[in-house]
Write an enzyme that holds these catalytic residues in place. Structure first.
Site, PDB file in Angstrom:
ATOM      1  N   GLY A  19       0.828  -1.200   0.000  1.00 31.67           N
ATOM      2  CA  GLY A  19       0.000   0.000   0.000  1.00 31.67           C
ATOM      3  C   GLY A  19       0.860   1.247   0.000  1.00 31.67           C
ATOM      4  N   GLY A  21       0.846   5.460   1.164  1.00 29.90           N
ATOM      5  CA  GLY A  21       0.223   6.527   1.935  1.00 29.90           C
ATOM      6  C   GLY A  21       0.886   7.855   1.648  1.00 29.90           C
ATOM      7  N   GLY A  22       0.503   8.868   2.447  1.00 34.10           N
ATOM      8  CA  GLY A  22       1.019  10.202   2.212  1.00 34.10           C
ATOM      9  C   GLY A  22       2.516  10.324   2.411  1.00 34.10           C
ATOM     10  CG  MET A  23       4.255  10.945   5.769  1.00 34.53           C
ATOM     11  SD  MET A  23       5.237  12.354   5.236  1.00 34.53           S
ATOM     12  CE  MET A  23       6.805  11.971   6.021  1.00 34.53           C
ATOM     13  CB  VAL A  26       3.561  -0.599   3.827  1.00 32.74           C
ATOM     14  CG1 VAL A  26       3.853  -1.859   4.653  1.00 32.74           C
ATOM     15  CG2 VAL A  26       3.441   0.607   4.751  1.00 32.74           C
ATOM     16  CE  LYS A  41       5.695   5.066   7.307  1.00 32.41           C
ATOM     17  NZ  LYS A  41       5.192   5.729   8.540  1.00 32.41           N
ATOM     18  CG  ASP A 138      -2.401   9.875  11.818  1.00 31.42           C
ATOM     19  OD1 ASP A 138      -3.513  10.430  11.697  1.00 31.42           O
ATOM     20  OD2 ASP A 138      -1.742   9.468  10.848  1.00 31.42           O
TER      21      ASP A 138
END
Length: 286
Positions: A19, A21-23, A26, A41, A138
């Site tokens: 997947g 994500g914004g940062m 993974v 990650k 978060d």
């Protein structure tokens, strides 16, 4: 994407991307030394100068150290952090299962009792983090992994920071739209109540299949908990008063994680003395 399979730090073989994500992304990988599957990650840093890159890399290492300091059956353990091609890579336990977000998107809202069980487990994990002086900051469905029998794992302490190190000058509005507490959006120093709010919004989404707060865009959704009201739940049943208390605008009006864990097990949350302030609907008596 599209790159041949490769090995980082001479040890971790990247197999497939799980997947993005914004940062960063993974990956599912394999530790060639210990012969076990791992999740890796890849922290993708925005293009900045050398000084900025160094600071972002240091932040990623702090994230790994933060998570590695925690040991709990519902917190994803961190095994290692390495640097490869000027990027930090965080090596974690590989969890076979979807995120809570993906589970709801794929199969619809979860039943009330399942959500209560998941909530009690996550409350226990957050309580353990708070005892170590760490606030997650978060908590959201995308950061909850569901393994066999819906065993929840809390992951991604990427914007967590120690309570001791928090200050009004170092804190900025952080968190995810719809899950960030009002005081978090205002950039105030984070306390445990921030995670109570995020957990409440996460459980609301799990049982209702929609966000507790919404706006026309990301910014409006981020600000909604400060200026708007929570949607009236339709599926939450006996969880409703508990969730509404967790989503109270003022941190002091939210219950502690200890009380939340007890309430999720017994179905009862003692009422506060006096009214709960803010724009939340009045709790219905059961």
């Amino acid at each position: 994407m599209g790159e041949p399979m490769r090995v980082i730090a001479g040890r971790y073989e990247l197999q497939r991307e799980l997947g993005v994500g914004g940062m960063g992304a993974v990956w599912l990988g394999r530790d060639q030394v210990l012969g076990r599957s791992v999740a890796i990650k890849e922290v993708r840093l925005a293009p900045v100068d050398a000084v900025g890159t160094t600071k972002l890399t240091a932040a990623a290492f702090r994230e790994a150290r933060t998570a590695a300091a925690l040991s709990h059956t519902h917190i994803v353990p961190v095994y290692d952090v390495v640097e490869h091609r000027s990027r930090p890579w965080i090596v974690m336990l590989a969890i076979e299962g979807p995120t809570l977000l993906q589970r709801v998107l794929d199969s619809g809202p979860l039943d009330v009792d399942t959500v209560a069980t998941i909530g009690a487990s996550l409350a226990s994990a957050l309580d353990a983090a708070h005892e170590q002086g760490i606030v997650h900051r978060d908590v959201k469905p995308a950061n909850v992994l569901l393994a066999t029998d819906d065993h929840p794992w809390l992951t991604d302490f990427g914007i967590a920071q120690t309570l001791a190190g928090a200050s009004s000058t170092s804190c900025r509005a952080k968190g995810s739209p719809g899950y960030a507490a009002p005081e978090q959006v205002r950039g105030e120093p984070p306390g445990p109540a921030v995670d109570v709010f995020g957990l409440g919004a996460t459980l609301y989404y799990a049982v209702e299949g929609e966000h507790a707060f919404s706006g026309d865009d990301g910014w409006a959704t981020l600000m909604a908990p400060e200026f708007g009201v929570v949607r009236t739940p339709e599926r939450a049943g006996w969880l409703e008063p508990i969730l509404l208390r967790m989503l109270a605008r003022r941190p002091a009006d939210r219950p502690t994680l200890t009380r939340i864990r007890e309430a999720l097990r017994t179905g009862r949350l003692p009422q506060r003395r006096g009214p709960v302030r803010g724009c939340l609907p009045r709790l219905r008596r059961r």
